[in-house]
Design a protein around this motif. Structure first.
Motif, short mmCIF file in Angstrom:
data_model
loop_
_atom_site.label_atom_id
_atom_site.label_comp_id
_atom_site.label_asym_id
_atom_site.label_seq_id
_atom_site.Cartn_x
_atom_site.Cartn_y
_atom_site.Cartn_z
N GLY A 128 0.77 -1.24 0.00
CA GLY A 128 0.00 0.00 0.00
C GLY A 128 0.80 1.28 0.00
N GLY A 129 2.04 1.23 -0.36
CA GLY A 129 2.84 2.45 -0.46
C GLY A 129 4.31 2.16 -0.24
N LEU A 130 5.14 3.00 -0.82
CA LEU A 130 6.59 2.81 -0.74
C LEU A 130 7.09 2.95 0.70
CD1 LEU A 130 9.19 2.22 -2.25
CD2 LEU A 130 9.40 4.67 -2.73
N ASP A 131 6.55 3.89 1.46
CA ASP A 131 7.00 4.06 2.85
C ASP A 131 6.71 2.81 3.68
OD1 ASP A 131 8.03 6.59 2.43
OD2 ASP A 131 6.14 7.59 2.93
N TYR A 132 5.54 2.21 3.48
CA TYR A 132 5.21 0.97 4.20
C TYR A 132 6.18 -0.14 3.81
CZ TYR A 132 0.83 3.24 5.46
OH TYR A 132 -0.11 4.10 5.95
N PHE A 133 6.49 -0.22 2.52
CA PHE A 133 7.40 -1.26 2.07
C PHE A 133 8.80 -1.04 2.62
CE2 PHE A 133 10.27 -3.22 -1.12
CZ PHE A 133 9.93 -4.53 -0.87
N LYS A 134 9.27 0.20 2.65
CA LYS A 134 10.59 0.49 3.19
C LYS A 134 10.66 0.10 4.67
CE LYS A 134 11.49 4.81 1.98
NZ LYS A 134 11.82 6.09 1.35
N ASP A 135 9.58 0.35 5.41
CA ASP A 135 9.53 -0.09 6.82
C ASP A 135 9.60 -1.61 6.91
OD1 ASP A 135 9.35 2.51 7.73
OD2 ASP A 135 7.18 2.46 8.01
#
Length: 175
Positions: A128-135
């Motif tokens: 659901g988003g790049l920031d979530y994936f980076k986390d």
């Protein structure tokens, strides 16, 4: 009780009798993932990348060499440091810094850059988003042996493992 059972049986039989028609989404199916990967590399305006619509097109780009600018854009979007990228691409930090923005990366490094872009593109889509994936990439995960997904980026098999893990997450299988 008998009527309820008969009613449930009829509903089940009606449902089973309905033919399932699955249609492929056509061209969108092929271009959507490639377009996301190209965007992750920041190469939408690059003429060489505009014609990319499938993995076959990426193979040709890898053989020709990906521009260093694509790697820089990917590093900026994903938060991967120069040192991390050097480790992932099996080269030295100094060598990476020596490339100029117009230079093309060698085939092995180009392949890893494309694999990373595909992984981050897919991960941002699934989570659901790049920031979530980076986390997620920085979180220790039990299914990965209590290791961070980032620790698997230095091999193609590791990246493949992460892609499969994302597929399981997408389908609701977390272990």
């Amino acid at each position: 009780m008998k009527k309820a059972r008969e009613k449930a049986t009829r509903k089940y039989e009606e449902k089973e009798a309905t033919p399932l028609i699955v249609e492929e989404p056509g061209e969108a199916y092929l271009t959507l993932p490639a377009a996301h990967t190209v965007a992750m590399l920041g190469m939408q305006k690059n003429a060489q990348f505009r014609s990319v619509s499938s993995d076959n097109d990426f193979i040709e780009l890898i053989r020709e060499g990906v521009p260093k600018e694509a790697m820089n854009n990917l590093m900026h979007k994903t938060g991967i440091t120069n040192t991390e990228m050097a480790s992932i691409t099996h080269t030295s930090d100094r060598t990476l810094r020596r490339y100029e923005s117009g230079d093309r990366l060698p085939q092995e490094q180009s392949e890893r850059v494309i694999e990373l872009a595909r992984l981050y593109s897919r991960g941002s889509e699934v989570l659901g988003g790049l920031d979530y994936f980076k986390d997620w990439m920085s979180t220790k995960l039990i299914p990965l042996g209590d290791k961070r997904p980032k620790e698997f980026l230095d091999t193609s098999l590791g990246i493949d493992l992460l892609m499969k893990t994302l597929g399981r997450i997408e389908h609701g299988v977390f272990a």
